[in-house]
Design an enzyme around this catalytic site. Structure first.
Site, PDB file in Angstrom:
ATOM      1  N   GLU A  83      -5.518  -8.428  -1.353  1.00 61.44           N
ATOM      2  CA  GLU A  83      -6.225  -8.312  -0.069  1.00 61.44           C
ATOM      3  C   GLU A  83      -7.674  -7.994  -0.377  1.00 61.44           C
ATOM      4  O   GLU A  83      -7.960  -7.145  -1.223  1.00 61.44           O
ATOM      5  CB  GLU A  83      -5.687  -7.164   0.804  1.00 61.44           C
ATOM      6  N   GLU A 132       0.825  -1.225   0.000  1.00 61.71           N
ATOM      7  CA  GLU A 132       0.000   0.000   0.000  1.00 61.71           C
ATOM      8  C   GLU A 132       0.852   1.265   0.000  1.00 61.71           C
ATOM      9  O   GLU A 132       0.712   2.145   0.854  1.00 61.71           O
ATOM     10  CB  GLU A 132      -0.962  -0.014   1.190  1.00 61.71           C
TER      11      GLU A 132
END
Ligand code: P53
Length: 498
Positions: free
Chosen positions: A396, A202
């Site tokens: 995810e 991220e």
């Protein structure tokens, strides 16, 4: 019509070292930021703890990896606080049992991260810690035993604390070299055992978190804070690009990916100003990173973004060449929710850590305020594939929810099954529309510590772990209903989702 996924589609689950392993001070591991970060809740932040220059204990609201402590203070573990990541769910000692359960579900891929501080305890040690290298070798061998392909995040919010404390973290260019050395070490060490690598988890959160500071800490980020964050991100981009080049040198078969926190942005109204603001939110929060990491250069709108925040980037000789040479092979991302963007005043704000903005009346929200939006996943996949034309991975996706153990000792989590069913269907539609999607790893395939809140009660797993927010529990593992559901999905290659 039944869903159709490509024959060699990779199905599995994902965890991160600091949220799962525990054993925070065993076998020579150094400390990382989460080791000095307390637990929080949906409505109260986690805190980073320290001793100030006069020897007084203190704490500052943190996002797990972004707590900024006062001048002269030292990060410290304080006696009267509980640190959930110290023990986590003890994956460090139980990985064989856990991987066996993953294999039972039929995994062909397992995403995990390597803790930098297990390999280089201070982040910049001369030689790697053999015990750390041995641990991951054993984990990867265990995966291979079951034909599970490891998908490895090199950095998942866990810069060694020494580098944060004494070097200023990613603000310091030296971290590029330290990261590159860490990356080269593991690329050499695990040649033949690992094929897929993600450079930074991220990465867009380095800047995007600042937009959310007002929610967690009641503080509007300043231009100075943006200056710091954009510079840190630049160093991470260069580090990522150097790692990609090193990887290809060491093994041309290595496949490298970027990893983006994928939040689908929609305009809250049809006011043209909202449409434009939404497009600009995509640029600022999503495309800025993807464009650099996949296309290899800063996009044209970057100048506008920097100007808006009075940012002047220190770009040194060779950096832009590195970015151009170190482009990734695949675009990978997390996807949990969508968000609304508007230029109008918002009365009905969505609460909950990290999610913010106006409420979308067409969607339902999790207990933690995250919007459930499978159509948003299809939208994201189609938009991103059209932009980059490289293989995509959803690395995810999941529902954080409180589970109740039934009288039969089992968690009956239909809500979680529904969430994943809807998202699997959305992926199938995107594939049908031409998207080259190659993998799906659900988040927290086994219950782990929440990154945002430090809670155990915010559970994502298909395997229940007996552990609570205070660290009490046997750590026993029990498959939930979702475990059996996912097993069926994988066995049918996504066709049977009932
Ligand atoms: P938790 C915010 C928004 C979207 C994804 O999050 C995020 C975050 C940070 O919490 O992070 C990813 O545990 C992250 C994982 C994290 C997972 O989402 O706060 O890569 O480490 O656990 C879920 O519910």
């Amino acid at each position: 019509m039944a869903n159709k996924f490509p024959d060699n589609f990779l199905w599995g689950g994902a965890i991160a070292a600091n949220q799962a392993e525990g054993a925070y001070n065993e076998d020579g591991r150094g400390l990382v930021q989460t080791d000095v970060t307390t637990g929080g809740t949906k409505n109260s932040p986690r805190y980073t703890t320290y001793i100030d220059k006069d020897g007084k204990p203190g704490k500052v609201a943190s996002m797990g990896h972004a707590g900024v402590i006062p001048e002269g203070a030292t990060f410290a573990v304080l006696e009267d606080h509980y640190y959930p990541n110290h023990k986590a769910v003890d994956f460090y000692h139980r990985y064989k049992e856990d991987i066996k359960l993953f294999a039972e579900m039929g995994y062909s891929v397992f995403r995990l991260s390597i803790s930098w501080a297990r390999i280089f305890p201070n982040g910049n040690d001369e030689t790697p810690n053999q015990a750390g290298l041995d641990f991951y070798r054993s984990v990867f061998e265990e995966c291979r035993k079951y034909n599970i392909e490891p998908l490895v995040s090199i950095w998942h919010f866990d810069t060694p604390l020494n580098l944060e404390q004494n070097y200023g973290g990613w603000s310091n260019r030296k971290l590029i070299d330290y990261y590159e050395k860490f990356a080269r070490t593991i690329f050499n060490e695990y040649k033949g055992l690992v094929k897929y690598w993600l450079t930074f988890n991220e990465i867009n959160n380095t800047v995007m978190f600042l937009d959310m500071l007002s929610v967690i800490a009641g503080h509007e980020a300043t231009d100075e804070e943006y200056q710091v964050a954009y510079q840190q991100l630049h160093h991470q981009f260069v580090a990522s690009a150097r790692a990609v080049q090193a990887a290809k040198e060491i093994d041309p078969n290595y496949q490298l990916g970027c990893m983006i926190c994928g939040i689908t942005n929609y305009p809250a109204t049809c006011d043209p100003a909202d449409i434009l603001a939404t497009e600009h939110a995509w640029e600022r929060n999503l495309f800025y990173c993807g464009d650099v990491q996949v296309k290899g250069k800063y996009p044209t709108y970057a100048k506008r973004l920097w100007k808006e925040r009075n940012v002047t980037l220190d770009i040194q000789e060779g950096d832009l060449e590195d970015l151009a040479k170190g482009t990734v092979d695949m675009y990978t991302f997390s996807y949990y929710m969508s968000a609304l963007v508007t230029t109008h005043k918002v009365d009905d704000k969505v609460g909950g850590n990290f999610s913010m903005g106006a409420r979308n009346e067409y969607l339902t929200y999790s207990e933690w305020g995250w919007a459930e939006d499978p159509t948003g996943l299809q939208y994201f996949l189609e938009k991103i594939y059209d932009r980059y034309q490289v293989p995509l991975m959803v690395v995810e996706n999941g529902l954080g929810a409180q589970d109740v153990v039934g009288e039969d000792g089992v968690v009956h989590d239909d809500y979680r099954i529904n969430y994943h069913r809807n998202h699997v269907n959305a992926m199938a539609k995107a594939i049908d529309n031409g998207v080259d999607l190659i993998a799906y790893t659900t988040w927290g395939c086994i219950d782990i510590v929440s990154a945002g809140t430090g809670e155990m009660r915010k559970r994502y797993g298909f395997i229940y772990v007996d552990m609570d927010d205070e660290g009490k529990g046997t750590l026993e593992r029990t498959p939930k209903d979702s475990f059996h559901w996912y097993k069926k999905v994988i066995a049918s290659n996504g066709a049977d989702v009932d």
